[in-house]
Design an enzyme around this catalytic site. Structure first.
Site, short mmCIF file in Angstrom:
data_model
loop_
_atom_site.label_atom_id
_atom_site.label_comp_id
_atom_site.label_asym_id
_atom_site.label_seq_id
_atom_site.Cartn_x
_atom_site.Cartn_y
_atom_site.Cartn_z
N HIS A 276 0.90 -1.14 0.04
CA HIS A 276 -0.08 0.08 0.03
C HIS A 276 0.78 1.16 0.04
CE1 HIS A 276 1.06 -0.63 4.18
NE2 HIS A 276 1.13 0.80 4.33
N ASP B 175 0.63 5.25 2.01
CA ASP B 175 -0.08 5.72 2.96
C ASP B 175 -0.80 7.10 2.44
OD1 ASP B 175 1.05 3.67 4.45
OD2 ASP B 175 2.50 5.01 5.63
N HIS C 9 4.93 0.13 -0.13
CA HIS C 9 5.54 -0.67 0.73
C HIS C 9 4.45 -1.67 1.42
CE1 HIS C 9 3.83 2.89 3.08
NE2 HIS C 9 3.60 2.16 3.88
N ARG D 120 6.99 -8.82 16.02
CA ARG D 120 7.45 -7.70 15.61
C ARG D 120 6.46 -6.59 15.96
NH1 ARG D 120 7.23 -4.72 10.54
NH2 ARG D 120 8.79 -3.05 10.48
#
Ligand code: OGA
Ligand code: NI
Length: 374
Positions: A232, A234, A289, A299
């Site tokens: 996607h 942002d 990204h 994570r």
């Protein structure tokens, strides 16, 4: 409390009705989480071994005298860079990470008490982009917009104040850093304080309200088949991402493929969002990204999704437009853009393009951008 951003979500509720799984109880990757990387995600470009790429995502020391030029170059060629010496105390980042860790390790039933409803910005839930993909993401998220008090009280009836204070401290620091980065980025485009009315009289973007996004990617039994957060861009001006010591973030480098952004000690990742793409008239490209997952390690990442005050019209900056460089995008507010993203997700940027492909003209510059919180 800024209301207009919330209005955008209310007008475009995202169907997130699927129940969240209890990741800790899953020993095997269920089929619904198995991505066929050739078909299910976009674009299905091979991952490049970062050590073999001659260039890597630029790391910029904000104390360097030529930081502005380096940032300009990074925005143009990568749409992403890392910063060090950014001025955010390590303790603030560690405390926020610790709040996120505490939050995600709560029992699922407890977390669900703070669920994000389909038409709301804040709360616990799946990735907002989930409905646009047929496979599920190995991911949990918590969004903070405005005061988290109501939700934090549900999560931690005893010590919610402590966590509220942590989020407040984090946001205050991020807002300061975002303003600093804004002037460096705008400066690299030849834009000065007089050119940006909505920066406010002090030039500190006092009316901008960032959205904080806590991301959690639990350890995954079959990381090669899973997806943390699918590709996607942002819907922000810029995003500031803290990733601790566990890698997972990958960015698309044109002509190369997916490149891992390695976590660096004390570093923060800055990426160009769709609204900066518009402001810069396409000079600075919003970067595609995604986040991958890990077999043994949980994570956590924390994103500051930074945009303009909700009612400000964002359009290509006047200084960047001329008869030979006509404006490529029409004016749009952040809340309007979020609505556009919720509707056209992978075509949102193209849909606000003047003579957009939706109206018949091919546009080679806009990559496929999927909807994202912020
Ligand atoms: C995001 C995002 C990447 C990561 O929150 O928008 O892209 O590494 N996160 O968590
Ligand atoms: Ni993102």
């Amino acid at each position: 409390m800024p209301s207009r951003i919330s209005d955008a979500y209310r007008a475009h509720p995202v169907d997130l009705h699927r129940n969240l799984p209890d990741f800790t109880s899953l020993q095997e990757l269920p089929d619904s989480y198995k991505w066929n990387h050739q078909f299910d995600d976009y674009p299905s470009t091979p991952v490049v071994d970062s050590s073999l790429v001659s260039e890597s995502v630029p790391v910029i020391d904000l104390n360097e005298p030529n930081a502005l030029q380096l940032i300009g170059h990074a925005c143009k060629s990568w749409g992403v860079f890392q910063v060090i010496n950014h001025g955010i105390p390590t303790s603030i980042l560690q405390q926020t990470e610790s709040t996120a860790k505490t939050l995600f390790s709560l029992p699922l039933q407890q977390k669900l008490k703070a669920s994000r409803s389909p038409d709301a910005v804040s709360g616990y839930g799946l990735a907002r982009i989930s409905p646009f993909f047929s496979k599920l993401m190995w991911y949990e998220g918590f969004t903070v917009f405005g005061s988290p008090l109501h939700h934090f009280r549900q999560l931690w009836p005893q010590d919610y104040t402590k966590h509220c204070d942590v989020m407040e401290g984090y946001e205050k620091e991020m807002k300061k850093l975002a303003a600093k980065l804004m002037w460096l980025i705008l400066g690299s485009l030849g834009i000065s304080k007089e050119d940006v009315q909505w920066a406010g009289p002090k030039g500190d973007f006092a009316d901008a309200f960032p959205v904080s996004q806590l991301n959690y990617y639990p350890a995954c039994p079959d990381p090669d088949k899973a997806m943390g957060l699918a590709a996607h861009t942002d819907s922000t001006i810029l995003t500031i991402l803290y990733q601790n010591s566990i890698s997972g973030l990958q960015v698309m480098k044109e002509g190369v493929g997916w490149v891992t952004v390695p976590p660096i000690s004390g570093g923060l990742v800055i990426n160009v969002g769709d609204l900066l793409h518009i402001l810069s008239n396409g000079i600075y490209r919003s970067v595609l990204h995604r986040a991958m997952v890990n077999r043994t390690k949980n994570r956590i990442s924390i994103a500051c999704l930074y945009g303009p005050p909700a009612n400000v019209q964002i359009s290509p900056l006047r200084k960047l437009v001329s008869p030979s460089q006509p404006p490529l995008y029409r004016a749009i507010t952040w809340s309007e853009y979020l609505g556009t993203k919720a509707k056209y997700f992978n075509q949102a940027l193209s849909s606000v393009r003047i003579c957009s492909p939706l109206h018949g003209l091919a546009n080679v510059n806009d990559h496929n951008d999927n909807v994202e919180v912020g």
